[in-house]
Design a protein around this motif. Structure first.
Motif, PDB file in Angstrom:
ATOM      1  N   SER A 171      72.722  20.805 122.056  1.00 47.12           N
ATOM      2  CA  SER A 171      73.321  22.073 121.653  1.00 47.12           C
ATOM      3  C   SER A 171      74.361  21.936 120.558  1.00 47.12           C
ATOM      4  O   SER A 171      74.865  22.943 120.088  1.00 47.12           O
ATOM      5  N   GLY A 172      74.721  20.743 120.160  1.00 51.45           N
ATOM      6  CA  GLY A 172      75.748  20.597 119.156  1.00 51.45           C
ATOM      7  C   GLY A 172      75.287  21.044 117.786  1.00 51.45           C
ATOM      8  O   GLY A 172      74.093  21.189 117.524  1.00 51.45           O
ATOM      9  N   GLU A 173      76.261  21.255 116.916  1.00 48.38           N
ATOM     10  CA  GLU A 173      75.954  21.652 115.545  1.00 48.38           C
ATOM     11  C   GLU A 173      75.050  20.628 114.871  1.00 48.38           C
ATOM     12  O   GLU A 173      74.102  20.992 114.170  1.00 48.38           O
ATOM     13  N   SER A 174      75.330  19.351 115.093  1.00 48.96           N
ATOM     14  CA  SER A 174      74.529  18.316 114.437  1.00 48.96           C
ATOM     15  C   SER A 174      73.089  18.334 114.928  1.00 48.96           C
ATOM     16  O   SER A 174      72.150  18.129 114.149  1.00 48.96           O
ATOM     17  N   ALA A 175      72.885  18.621 116.223  1.00 47.21           N
ATOM     18  CA  ALA A 175      71.529  18.684 116.758  1.00 47.21           C
ATOM     19  C   ALA A 175      70.766  19.853 116.148  1.00 47.21           C
ATOM     20  O   ALA A 175      69.573  19.736 115.824  1.00 47.21           O
ATOM     21  N   VAL A 176      71.432  20.977 115.972  1.00 49.18           N
ATOM     22  CA  VAL A 176      70.810  22.138 115.345  1.00 49.18           C
ATOM     23  C   VAL A 176      70.437  21.828 113.905  1.00 49.18           C
ATOM     24  O   VAL A 176      69.333  22.149 113.442  1.00 49.18           O
ATOM     25  N   HIS A 177      71.338  21.183 113.167  1.00 45.05           N
ATOM     26  CA  HIS A 177      71.056  20.830 111.766  1.00 45.05           C
ATOM     27  C   HIS A 177      69.889  19.860 111.663  1.00 45.05           C
ATOM     28  O   HIS A 177      69.020  19.999 110.797  1.00 45.05           O
ATOM     29  N   ASP A 178      69.867  18.863 112.562  1.00 45.05           N
ATOM     30  CA  ASP A 178      68.777  17.885 112.536  1.00 45.05           C
ATOM     31  C   ASP A 178      67.432  18.548 112.858  1.00 45.05           C
ATOM     32  O   ASP A 178      66.416  18.260 112.205  1.00 45.05           O
ATOM     33  N   ALA A 179      67.418  19.424 113.842  1.00 42.67           N
ATOM     34  CA  ALA A 179      66.173  20.114 114.215  1.00 42.67           C
ATOM     35  C   ALA A 179      65.691  20.992 113.067  1.00 42.67           C
ATOM     36  O   ALA A 179      64.488  21.032 112.760  1.00 42.67           O
ATOM     37  N   ALA A 180      66.611  21.696 112.417  1.00 43.91           N
ATOM     38  CA  ALA A 180      66.229  22.572 111.307  1.00 43.91           C
ATOM     39  C   ALA A 180      65.704  21.760 110.118  1.00 43.91           C
ATOM     40  O   ALA A 180      64.719  22.151 109.471  1.00 43.91           O
ATOM     41  N   HIS A 181      66.323  20.628 109.848  1.00 40.88           N
ATOM     42  CA  HIS A 181      65.877  19.780 108.737  1.00 40.88           C
ATOM     43  C   HIS A 181      64.468  19.255 108.989  1.00 40.88           C
ATOM     44  O   HIS A 181      63.611  19.284 108.093  1.00 40.88           O
ATOM     45  N   LEU A 182      64.223  18.814 110.211  1.00 41.75           N
ATOM     46  CA  LEU A 182      62.897  18.306 110.556  1.00 41.75           C
ATOM     47  C   LEU A 182      61.855  19.419 110.471  1.00 41.75           C
ATOM     48  O   LEU A 182      60.745  19.221 109.948  1.00 41.75           O
ATOM     49  N   ALA A 183      62.205  20.588 110.954  1.00 40.41           N
ATOM     50  CA  ALA A 183      61.278  21.726 110.914  1.00 40.41           C
ATOM     51  C   ALA A 183      60.923  22.104 109.476  1.00 40.41           C
ATOM     52  O   ALA A 183      59.759  22.401 109.175  1.00 40.41           O
ATOM     53  N   GLU A 184      61.892  22.090 108.585  1.00 44.12           N
ATOM     54  CA  GLU A 184      61.633  22.431 107.184  1.00 44.12           C
ATOM     55  C   GLU A 184      60.668  21.427 106.546  1.00 44.12           C
ATOM     56  O   GLU A 184      59.762  21.815 105.781  1.00 44.12           O
ATOM     57  N   LEU A 185      60.824  20.158 106.858  1.00 44.40           N
ATOM     58  CA  LEU A 185      59.922  19.137 106.314  1.00 44.40           C
ATOM     59  C   LEU A 185      58.489  19.386 106.775  1.00 44.40           C
ATOM     60  O   LEU A 185      57.538  19.278 105.985  1.00 44.40           O
ATOM     61  N   TRP A 186      58.312  19.726 108.034  1.00 44.93           N
ATOM     62  CA  TRP A 186      56.970  19.966 108.558  1.00 44.93           C
ATOM     63  C   TRP A 186      56.362  21.248 107.975  1.00 44.93           C
ATOM     64  O   TRP A 186      55.157  21.308 107.708  1.00 44.93           O
ATOM     65  N   LEU A 187      57.180  22.272 107.774  1.00 42.70           N
ATOM     66  CA  LEU A 187      56.675  23.530 107.235  1.00 42.70           C
ATOM     67  C   LEU A 187      56.241  23.407 105.772  1.00 42.70           C
ATOM     68  O   LEU A 187      55.356  24.143 105.317  1.00 42.70           O
ATOM     69  N   ASP A 188      56.847  22.492 105.038  1.00 44.40           N
ATOM     70  CA  ASP A 188      56.491  22.312 103.625  1.00 44.40           C
ATOM     71  C   ASP A 188      55.006  22.042 103.436  1.00 44.40           C
ATOM     72  O   ASP A 188      54.429  22.408 102.406  1.00 44.40           O
ATOM     73  N   ALA A 189      54.395  21.416 104.435  1.00 43.63           N
ATOM     74  CA  ALA A 189      52.993  21.021 104.293  1.00 43.63           C
ATOM     75  C   ALA A 189      52.010  22.132 104.660  1.00 43.63           C
ATOM     76  O   ALA A 189      50.811  21.998 104.396  1.00 43.63           O
TER      77      ALA A 189
END
Length: 456
Positions: A89-107
């Motif tokens: 639930s931390g801010e860093s966990a949210v940022h990491d999840a969002a970054h990973l999701a953006e990489l996957w969506l690019d494809a």
């Protein structure tokens, strides 16, 4: 419509008669006619003057100060003012999840990332950040309803009411504010992201997740919290791509709600009953009386058409997000399909989107339409590729209609005919230029005819 729109309510048989003023003689108080009813209402409003003056400085058809106060108070009482306490639930966990999701969506989509900022919100943050958009959504409906009351009054009642009409507006604003505040508190305790209701409620280019609510959602799913967080982050990121890079979409959604509101009409023959059901010693009876169903709106064909367009557009948004996220996480998250179906059931059992729109405009985003939209986007993508699929968002005239959702395979076949190297936007621009040229030629011909007539 299965639910009345914002500010309206169906009669509750269990509460019937609760708020009718008592009569010392034991008889039931009978409503007067026209001006008498409004005089009775005026006496009640005079006794409520002090309460009105303490309800905040908000003006307009909805008292948003009161709505915010109620929402925040309920959130504080339920302990929902924190972001979350779990490891995911931390801010860093949210940022990491969002970054990973953006990489996957690019494809899996040609639409680039739409969020410049990713944040973790508490329920209080959600209310603060989304209230400006709710104001735009609620004002047209409440304003039209409030205006209908006054316009429908007989002239003698208007004259008798005089300055009390402004106090009627204050009373209505408080009732609407109370209703909205309670709805926002319920929604804030359940919503997972800033876009879960299908609209861009938060600030532009801001991806927002509510970790505390995601923790509650994760309970009982038998999936790791980190996996659920990434899946929810992917849905939020997909929504943000759509709203950021389809510039007409935000305005079209909000304008359709406003179009529905502009057609609201109210049968106010029960206005006298409304006055008789309010107990001056019980301010809560105001809200109960106004939601009693006495002022039930009349739905016009134009409003029904607007609701159909809104339902279709929301279904297309949700269907596209559903398909794109499924393609992005399919082979990467073991529980992706289970999570996808869980969210679909969340819709089917009355999730926050359905409840909110049912309260706001009497609209339910039916899961059947969302599933049909997802099937349509899937077939177009499989047959013609993601580029042609996503290009359909380039102009509203290219999007599927409600009839197309009944025949996804037929639309997918027709969509292929616009492909083969043809740019849909270029075709639209070419058509618009041709129409403009035709109009200019007609104007020149008309001018020439007038000149010739003048010479004759």
């Amino acid at each position: 419509m299965s639910n009345p729109p914002f500010g309206f309510g169906l009669p509750d048989p269990d509460k019937r008669g609760e708020n009718e003023p008592s009569d010392s003689g034991g008889g039931q108080q009978q409503p007067g006619a026209g001006a008498d009813a409004f005089n009775q209402l005026g006496q009640m409003l005079s006794q409520l003057g002090q309460m009105l003056s303490q309800a905040g400085s908000s003006t307009g058809p909805v008292n948003y100060d009161l709505a915010k106060q109620i929402a925040m108070q309920r959130i504080n009482e339920s302990g929902g003012g924190t972001i979350g306490s779990g490891s995911q639930s931390g801010e860093s966990a949210v940022h990491d999840a969002a970054h990973l999701a953006e990489l996957w969506l690019d494809a899996v989509t040609i639409l680039p990332a739409g969020a410049r900022t990713t944040v973790a919100w508490s329920a209080r943050d959600w209310v603060e950040q989304t209230l400006p958009t709710w104001q735009r959504l609620c004002d047209p409906v409440a304003k039209q309803m409030s205006g209908a009351w006054v316009q429908a009054l007989p002239e003698e009642a208007k004259q008798a009411a005089g300055p009390l009409l402004s106090m009627v507006g204050q009373m209505g604003g408080m009732a609407f504010g109370s209703q909205l505040g309670n709805a926002l508190a319920e929604l804030a305790s359940d919503v997972l992201t800033s876009t879960e209701v299908g609209l861009p409620l938060g600030p532009d280019a801001t991806s927002a997740l509510l970790p505390a609510n995601i923790e509650k959602f994760t309970e009982g799913l038998e999936r790791p919290g980190s996996e659920v967080l990434v899946f929810i982050a992917a849905r939020e990121a997909a929504h943000q791509r759509l709203f950021a890079h389809v510039p007409w979409l935000r305005q079209r959604l909000l304008a359709t709600v406003e179009e529905f509101a502009s057609g609201i009409t109210v049968d106010t023959t029960a206005l006298e009953q409304l006055a008789s059901q309010v107990d001056p010693s019980n301010p809560a009876s105001i809200e109960n009386a106004m939601s009693s169903g006495l002022l039930e709106p009349q739905t016009t064909p134009e409003q029904q058409a607007a609701l159909t367009r809104l339902e279709t557009l929301l279904a297309l948004v949700e269907g596209w997000v559903d398909v794109v996220v499924a393609e992005a996480v399919d082979t990467r998250l073991p529980g992706a399909e289970a999570l996808r179906e869980t969210l679909r059931r969340r819709r089917a059992t009355g999730g926050p989107a359905e409840q909110t729109f049912a309260t706001l405009v009497g609209l339910e985003l039916r899961p059947r339409r969302m599933r049909a939209a997802a099937s349509l986007w899937k077939q177009v993508g499989d047959q013609h590729g993601i580029e042609q699929r996503d290009q359909l968002w380039s102009h509203p005239d290219l999007l599927p209609t409600a009839e197309d959702l009944d025949d996804p395979a037929g639309f997918a076949e027709r969509a292929g005919r616009t492909g083969d190297g043809i740019d849909p936007m270029a075709e639209l621009e070419r058509t618009e230029r041709a129409e403009q040229e035709d109009a200019q030629r007609e104007n020149r011909d008309d001018t020439g005819d007038r000149d010739q007539n003048d010479k004759d």
